[in-house]
Motif scaffolding. Structure first.
Motif, PDB file in Angstrom:
ATOM      1  N   LYS A 101       0.854  -1.184   0.000  1.00  0.00           N
ATOM      2  CA  LYS A 101       0.000   0.000   0.000  1.00  0.00           C
ATOM      3  C   LYS A 101       0.892   1.237   0.000  1.00  0.00           C
ATOM      4  O   LYS A 101       1.666   1.453   0.940  1.00  0.00           O
ATOM      5  N   LEU A 102       0.795   2.021  -1.056  1.00  0.00           N
ATOM      6  CA  LEU A 102       1.607   3.230  -1.174  1.00  0.00           C
ATOM      7  C   LEU A 102       0.802   4.450  -0.763  1.00  0.00           C
ATOM      8  O   LEU A 102      -0.377   4.577  -1.106  1.00  0.00           O
ATOM      9  N   GLN A 103       1.449   5.366  -0.041  1.00  0.00           N
ATOM     10  CA  GLN A 103       0.913   6.711   0.147  1.00  0.00           C
ATOM     11  C   GLN A 103       1.598   7.573  -0.907  1.00  0.00           C
ATOM     12  O   GLN A 103       2.739   7.983  -0.747  1.00  0.00           O
ATOM     13  N   TYR A 104       0.874   7.811  -2.010  1.00  0.00           N
ATOM     14  CA  TYR A 104       1.513   8.368  -3.212  1.00  0.00           C
ATOM     15  C   TYR A 104       1.006   9.784  -3.487  1.00  0.00           C
ATOM     16  O   TYR A 104      -0.203  10.046  -3.540  1.00  0.00           O
ATOM     17  N   ARG A 105       1.975  10.697  -3.671  1.00  0.00           N
ATOM     18  CA  ARG A 105       1.651  12.100  -3.927  1.00  0.00           C
ATOM     19  C   ARG A 105       1.548  12.373  -5.422  1.00  0.00           C
ATOM     20  O   ARG A 105       2.475  12.107  -6.178  1.00  0.00           O
ATOM     21  N   ASN A 106       0.394  12.903  -5.842  1.00  0.00           N
ATOM     22  CA  ASN A 106       0.185  13.257  -7.243  1.00  0.00           C
ATOM     23  C   ASN A 106       1.056  14.452  -7.605  1.00  0.00           C
ATOM     24  O   ASN A 106       1.093  15.459  -6.875  1.00  0.00           O
ATOM     25  N   ARG A 107       1.782  14.340  -8.702  1.00  0.00           N
ATOM     26  CA  ARG A 107       2.744  15.376  -9.079  1.00  0.00           C
ATOM     27  C   ARG A 107       2.059  16.709  -9.375  1.00  0.00           C
ATOM     28  O   ARG A 107       2.607  17.778  -9.086  1.00  0.00           O
TER      29      ARG A 107
END
Length: 337
Positions: free
Chosen positions: A175-181
């Motif tokens: 599970k990634l906590q991913y920041r939208n560019r």
């Protein structure tokens, strides 16, 4: 060179190849086929057969591996050639050079792994051999010193890479906590990690388990704010190949490959001919001295970024869309890349 000297060199080369084949046969747990020998030593089928037969004569403990396949494979039991193995200063210097490259590119985890490997190899050296190798190693490292690469480098969180590598080996979901560019918003992404691609940016290649995505996509490592390695296993797509996935694109960005043709001017042709722009490329010299480069790949934006560096020394003949991106920005630079 006399025939006698040439004959000696050929015998030495055959001996080197036989020893190298023995090492490969011991290292390959599933054994080597004739096709493997052809590929590794860049020889034809008949030469590969002679090399296999020579290995059998010199190492009678060589055994055929029962893989249940039609293709025959052979291997040497562990420990067969251990006493024949020695490490040269050049080989140890190559490891040190790779460590420097990884450190230069901010890939500290791989650098640490190689540093540990280098220490283990040096520990295996006999004292008298070590005394002979160390001075040569120091000289080689000094001669092959790597300057720090100027310019920007992406930031990478080493702990993130380490956790992802463990998940890749265990084939478990993450599970990634991913920041939208663009939006800067952080969202959770459930992914099946497959591997990494490194370039001007560093990416995780993963299957995105999402109704809208449900495909293999790229996740920029600097944009991973956090992650959780789950206990839930996944099965890799059987037809997926990281090498083939990477080869689709000119750089890192993925898309549908297309044909493109570039024409380098006569004054830039020699420099351009020294580049391998893409594995699919075909080059052709023209009567006026210019150079045509044809390739099939995705990512017109990354192509444009590279072609800008050639200024007015390159012309995009096709496709029209890429030509429109590049030609309006061409400049006359004082040198070629």
């Amino acid at each position: 060179m006399t025939n006698l000297v040439m004959g000696r060199e050929m015998r030495y080369e055959k001996a080197d190849n036989l020893l190298q084949l023995a090492l490969e046969l011991q290292a390959a747990r599933s054994g080597l086929s004739l096709a493997d020998i052809e590929e590794k030593f860049r020889v034809g089928r008949r030469t590969a057969m002679r090399m296999r037969d020579a290995a059998m004569r010199n190492f009678p403990q060589m055994e055929e591996v029962d893989t249940g396949e039609r293709t025959k494979r052979w291997r040497l039991p562990s420990g067969t050639v251990d006493r024949l193995v020695a490490f040269t200063a050049e080989e140890l210097a190559a490891i040190e050079g790779a460590i420097n490259l990884f450190e230069r590119d901010n890939r500290e985890d791989e650098a640490a792994e190689l540093a540990t490997l280098g220490a283990k190899l040096r520990a295996l050296l006999k004292p008298d051999v070590a005394r002979k190798v160390e001075p040569d190693l120091e000289a080689l490292l000094e001669a092959e010193g790597l300057a720090m690469r100027p310019g920007p480098r992406p930031r990478i969180e080493i702990s993130v890479v380490g956790d992802l590598r463990q998940a890749i080996k265990a084939c478990v979901k993450v599970k990634l906590q991913y920041r939208n560019r663009k939006t800067k918003k952080v969202n959770e992404r459930l992914v099946h990690p497959y591997g990494f691609l490194h370039g001007h940016r560093n990416y995780l290649v993963a299957f995105h388990e999402n109704l809208k995505a449900n495909n293999v996509v790229l996740f920029a490592l600097p944009h991973i704010e956090g992650l959780e390695v789950t206990d839930e296993p996944f099965t890799r797509e059987p037809d997926f190949s990281l090498d083939q996935y990477a080869a689709r694109s000119f750089g890192l960005f993925q898309g549908e490959p297309f044909k493109t043709v570039w024409k380098f001017s006569p004054e830039a042709a020699d420099d351009a001919e020294e580049f391998i722009f893409h594995p699919s490329q075909q080059i052709e010299r023209q009567p006026d001295g210019s150079l045509l480069v044809t390739l099939h790949a995705a990512s017109d934006l990354e192509m444009a970024w590279h072609l800008y560096a050639w200024g007015d020394k390159v012309e995009v003949l096709e496709p029209k869309g890429l030509a429109e991106i590049v030609h309006g920005q061409r400049m006359s630079w004082g040198a070629t890349p």
